[in-house]
Design a protein around this motif. Structure first.
Motif, PDB file in Angstrom:
ATOM      1  N   CYS A 118      35.975  32.814  48.020  1.00  0.00           N
ATOM      2  CA  CYS A 118      34.778  33.567  47.615  1.00  0.00           C
ATOM      3  C   CYS A 118      34.200  34.388  48.765  1.00  0.00           C
ATOM      4  N   ASP A 119      34.617  34.067  49.988  1.00  0.00           N
ATOM      5  CA  ASP A 119      34.086  34.766  51.165  1.00  0.00           C
ATOM      6  C   ASP A 119      35.009  35.870  51.672  1.00  0.00           C
ATOM      7  N   LEU A 120      36.035  36.210  50.898  1.00  0.00           N
ATOM      8  CA  LEU A 120      37.014  37.202  51.347  1.00  0.00           C
ATOM      9  C   LEU A 120      36.662  38.637  50.969  1.00  0.00           C
ATOM     10  N   GLY A 121      35.516  38.810  50.331  1.00  0.00           N
ATOM     11  CA  GLY A 121      35.129  40.163  49.935  1.00  0.00           C
ATOM     12  C   GLY A 121      36.028  40.759  48.875  1.00  0.00           C
ATOM     13  N   LEU A 122      36.528  39.902  47.995  1.00  0.00           N
ATOM     14  CA  LEU A 122      37.513  40.350  47.005  1.00  0.00           C
ATOM     15  C   LEU A 122      36.966  41.410  46.057  1.00  0.00           C
ATOM     16  N   LEU A 123      35.724  41.256  45.626  1.00  0.00           N
ATOM     17  CA  LEU A 123      35.172  42.217  44.668  1.00  0.00           C
ATOM     18  C   LEU A 123      35.145  43.619  45.252  1.00  0.00           C
ATOM     19  N   GLY A 124      34.675  43.739  46.491  1.00  0.00           N
ATOM     20  CA  GLY A 124      34.636  45.051  47.142  1.00  0.00           C
ATOM     21  C   GLY A 124      36.024  45.619  47.343  1.00  0.00           C
ATOM     22  N   ARG A 125      36.968  44.764  47.651  1.00  0.00           N
ATOM     23  CA  ARG A 125      38.340  45.212  47.863  1.00  0.00           C
ATOM     24  C   ARG A 125      38.975  45.682  46.558  1.00  0.00           C
ATOM     25  N   LEU A 126      38.667  44.987  45.480  1.00  0.00           N
ATOM     26  CA  LEU A 126      39.158  45.422  44.167  1.00  0.00           C
ATOM     27  C   LEU A 126      38.568  46.784  43.806  1.00  0.00           C
ATOM     28  N   ARG A 127      37.280  46.941  44.078  1.00  0.00           N
ATOM     29  CA  ARG A 127      36.613  48.215  43.775  1.00  0.00           C
ATOM     30  C   ARG A 127      37.179  49.355  44.614  1.00  0.00           C
ATOM     31  N   ALA A 128      37.665  49.012  45.794  1.00  0.00           N
ATOM     32  CA  ALA A 128      38.243  50.042  46.678  1.00  0.00           C
ATOM     33  C   ALA A 128      39.672  50.387  46.291  1.00  0.00           C
ATOM     34  N   GLY A 129      40.209  49.678  45.283  1.00  0.00           N
ATOM     35  CA  GLY A 129      41.542  49.989  44.804  1.00  0.00           C
ATOM     36  C   GLY A 129      42.643  49.108  45.341  1.00  0.00           C
ATOM     37  N   GLU A 130      42.302  48.085  46.134  1.00  0.00           N
ATOM     38  CA  GLU A 130      43.325  47.199  46.668  1.00  0.00           C
ATOM     39  C   GLU A 130      43.921  46.349  45.547  1.00  0.00           C
ATOM     40  N   VAL A 131      45.223  46.234  45.559  1.00  0.00           N
ATOM     41  CA  VAL A 131      45.904  45.411  44.560  1.00  0.00           C
ATOM     42  C   VAL A 131      45.998  43.990  45.100  1.00  0.00           C
ATOM     43  N   LEU A 132      45.383  43.053  44.393  1.00  0.00           N
ATOM     44  CA  LEU A 132      45.337  41.670  44.835  1.00  0.00           C
ATOM     45  C   LEU A 132      45.963  40.759  43.783  1.00  0.00           C
ATOM     46  N   ASP A 133      46.695  39.763  44.245  1.00  0.00           N
ATOM     47  CA  ASP A 133      47.236  38.775  43.321  1.00  0.00           C
ATOM     48  C   ASP A 133      46.838  37.387  43.807  1.00  0.00           C
ATOM     49  N   ALA A 134      46.917  36.420  42.925  1.00  0.00           N
ATOM     50  CA  ALA A 134      46.442  35.074  43.229  1.00  0.00           C
ATOM     51  C   ALA A 134      47.173  34.450  44.412  1.00  0.00           C
ATOM     52  N   GLU A 135      48.472  34.674  44.499  1.00  0.00           N
ATOM     53  CA  GLU A 135      49.261  34.061  45.576  1.00  0.00           C
ATOM     54  C   GLU A 135      48.796  34.542  46.950  1.00  0.00           C
ATOM     55  N   SER A 136      48.630  35.852  47.096  1.00  0.00           N
ATOM     56  CA  SER A 136      48.217  36.385  48.396  1.00  0.00           C
ATOM     57  C   SER A 136      46.793  35.964  48.745  1.00  0.00           C
ATOM     58  N   VAL A 137      45.931  35.919  47.750  1.00  0.00           N
ATOM     59  CA  VAL A 137      44.552  35.492  47.995  1.00  0.00           C
ATOM     60  C   VAL A 137      44.519  34.016  48.366  1.00  0.00           C
ATOM     61  N   TYR A 138      45.350  33.215  47.715  1.00  0.00           N
ATOM     62  CA  TYR A 138      45.423  31.785  48.031  1.00  0.00           C
ATOM     63  C   TYR A 138      45.802  31.575  49.493  1.00  0.00           C
ATOM     64  N   ILE A 139      46.846  32.271  49.946  1.00  0.00           N
ATOM     65  CA  ILE A 139      47.299  32.131  51.332  1.00  0.00           C
ATOM     66  C   ILE A 139      46.207  32.583  52.300  1.00  0.00           C
TER      67      ILE A 139
END
Length: 238
Positions: free
Chosen positions: A200-221
């Motif tokens: 929750c502290d990785l700034g995922l929402l902002g990164r998604l809004r910026a167009g970064e492609v994120l998947d569960a595996e990479s976020v988990y690591i």
């Protein structure tokens, strides 16, 4: 002449029912809506979205309800309510313009232990429905306990403005990460909390809004690495 003015004591504020907030799983459960107007239609739509099996009891229904009947989404008893219509029901909405029918529905529900809500009649409800803002799996339920429904609606609108649709994508991503954490890290929620908090502290929402492609595996690591840096040690294999 007595020019004194009688001063009335202010009314004591109404004591609200201390409702217990809860989300119900009605998937596959038998539910009944008594009434066929616009209010009944809204109740039916809400139940269908939640996966319930719905029966409508009413001699007349809206065009929208007719569509749902014709497509097989709901069953219709095209008649007035009768005692026994709630047999086997989990939940019932009474939404007719006949107070006597609504009261009879509530009485049967109470006798059978069925959850019951009579539209615009809190005295004949053993549950009320909050004002809900939805963003995918993320739901905000707002209620004033029937004291000020307009306020609840306004607060819901504020939440809908504040939390845009991308929160649904963000929530789904966190859900997938949580499943990986549960599968790979032994222990309970306490042991896994560090990694989930890190996600929750990785700034995922902002990164998604910026167009970064994120998947569960990479976020988990990434979350696991962040948790490791803060002293967390997990017995897991990547």
């Amino acid at each position: 002449m007595d020019n004194s003015v009688a001063v009335c004591a202010p009314e004591k504020p109404r004591t609200c029912t201390p409702y217990y907030p809860v989300f119900l799983d009605v998937r596959g459960r038998f539910t009944v809506v008594v009434g066929g107007g616009s209010v009944a239609e809204r109740k039916v739509d809400g139940l269908l979205k939640a996966g319930a099996r719905v029966r409508v009891v009413s001699p007349d229904v809206t065009a929208g309800l007719e569509v749902r009947v014709n497509e097989g989404s709901v069953t219709l008893e095209r008649r007035l309510y009768g005692e026994g219509d709630l047999k086997g029901a989990f939940l019932v909405y009474a939404a007719t313009d006949d107070a006597a029918i609504n009261e009879a529905v509530y009485a049967e529900a109470e006798a059978r232990g069925v959850l019951a809500n009579v539209a615009d009649d809190p005295q004949h409800c053993n549950f009320i429905v909050p004002s809900v803002a939805r963003r995918g799996s993320l739901q905000f339920a707002v209620s004033t306990g029937g004291a000020a429904p307009v306020l609840a609606k306004r607060l819901r609108c504020e939440l809908e403005e504040r939390y845009s649709d991308d929160w649904a994508v963000y929530t789904d991503l966190l859900s997938e990460v949580r499943m990986l954490v549960r599968d790979r890290i032994s222990g309970g929620e306490t042991e896994r909390a560090a990694v989930l908090e890190a996600a929750c502290d990785l700034g995922l929402l902002g990164r998604l809004r910026a167009g970064e492609v994120l998947d569960a595996e990479s976020v988990y690591i990434e979350a696991l690495d962040a948790a490791d840096e803060s002293g967390f040690k997990a017995g897991e294999s990547r």
